[in-house]
Design an enzyme around this catalytic site. Structure first.
Site, mmCIF file in Angstrom:
data_model
loop_
_atom_site.group_PDB
_atom_site.id
_atom_site.type_symbol
_atom_site.label_atom_id
_atom_site.label_comp_id
_atom_site.label_asym_id
_atom_site.label_seq_id
_atom_site.Cartn_x
_atom_site.Cartn_y
_atom_site.Cartn_z
ATOM 1 N N ILE A 1 -12.731 9.790 4.031
ATOM 2 C CA ILE A 1 -13.836 10.603 3.527
ATOM 3 C C ILE A 1 -15.128 9.842 3.828
ATOM 4 O O ILE A 1 -15.255 8.665 3.484
ATOM 5 C CB ILE A 1 -13.700 10.864 2.010
ATOM 6 C CG1 ILE A 1 -12.326 11.477 1.685
ATOM 7 C CG2 ILE A 1 -14.840 11.744 1.516
ATOM 8 C CD1 ILE A 1 -12.031 12.806 2.345
ATOM 9 N N LYS B 1 1.327 4.109 -3.031
ATOM 10 C CA LYS B 1 1.090 5.540 -2.825
ATOM 11 C C LYS B 1 2.318 6.346 -3.240
ATOM 12 O O LYS B 1 2.205 7.382 -3.898
ATOM 13 C CB LYS B 1 0.743 5.830 -1.366
ATOM 14 C CG LYS B 1 -0.659 5.420 -0.990
ATOM 15 C CD LYS B 1 -0.978 5.765 0.434
ATOM 16 C CE LYS B 1 -1.034 7.258 0.598
ATOM 17 N NZ LYS B 1 -1.582 7.697 1.873
ATOM 18 N N TYR C 1 0.835 -1.208 0.000
ATOM 19 C CA TYR C 1 0.000 0.000 0.000
ATOM 20 C C TYR C 1 0.867 1.255 0.000
ATOM 21 O O TYR C 1 0.670 2.165 -0.800
ATOM 22 C CB TYR C 1 -0.939 -0.017 1.212
ATOM 23 C CG TYR C 1 -1.779 1.224 1.349
ATOM 24 C CD1 TYR C 1 -2.863 1.433 0.503
ATOM 25 C CD2 TYR C 1 -1.491 2.188 2.306
ATOM 26 C CE1 TYR C 1 -3.650 2.570 0.619
ATOM 27 C CE2 TYR C 1 -2.261 3.328 2.423
ATOM 28 C CZ TYR C 1 -3.340 3.512 1.584
ATOM 29 O OH TYR C 1 -4.109 4.639 1.691
ATOM 30 N N GLY C 2 1.839 1.297 0.886
ATOM 31 C CA GLY C 2 2.730 2.449 0.967
ATOM 32 C C GLY C 2 3.545 2.638 -0.299
ATOM 33 O O GLY C 2 3.749 3.766 -0.765
#
Length: 106
Positions: free
Chosen positions: A36, A7, A3-4
């Site tokens: 969000i 990104k 995931y990191g």
């Protein structure tokens, strides 16, 4: 870890495209939102669990709230408008300042 890394790759991709396309007057920016409050959350969790999750998440944010879809939409509209004509290569953090909180483990 993946995931990191993904990104970081998107951030570098934004900056690389901005460098490559800038001479052609093409602006490249990205938006990096925090949590969000969307319909995806409300449809995925029971109401009481959702409320608890959002309250817990908001406590981690310096602004003490999670984001709303309209806040992200307004930021994207700004980046897409002529008002941001001198903006390129920016990764806009729309996260209520959570990246500033050293107590949060990514």
């Amino acid at each position: 870890m993946a995931y990191g890394m993904s990104k970081a790759a998107l951030d570098l991709f934004t900056k690389s495209l901005a460098l490559d396309l800038g001479p052609k007057q093409v602006r490249v920016n990205s938006v990096s939102p925090g949590i969000i409050e969307t319909e995806a959350f409300s449809s995925a969790m029971p109401k009481d669990a959702l409320t608890s999750f959002l309250e817990s998440a908001a406590a981690l944010y310096p602004l003490r709230k999670v984001g709303q879809p309209e806040e992200v939409a307004k930021a994207i509209a700004f980046l897409a408008s002529s008002e941001s004509s001198f903006t390129t290569g920016v990764i806009l953090q729309l996260d209520g300042g959570v990246q500033l909180n050293t107590k949060v483990v990514p």
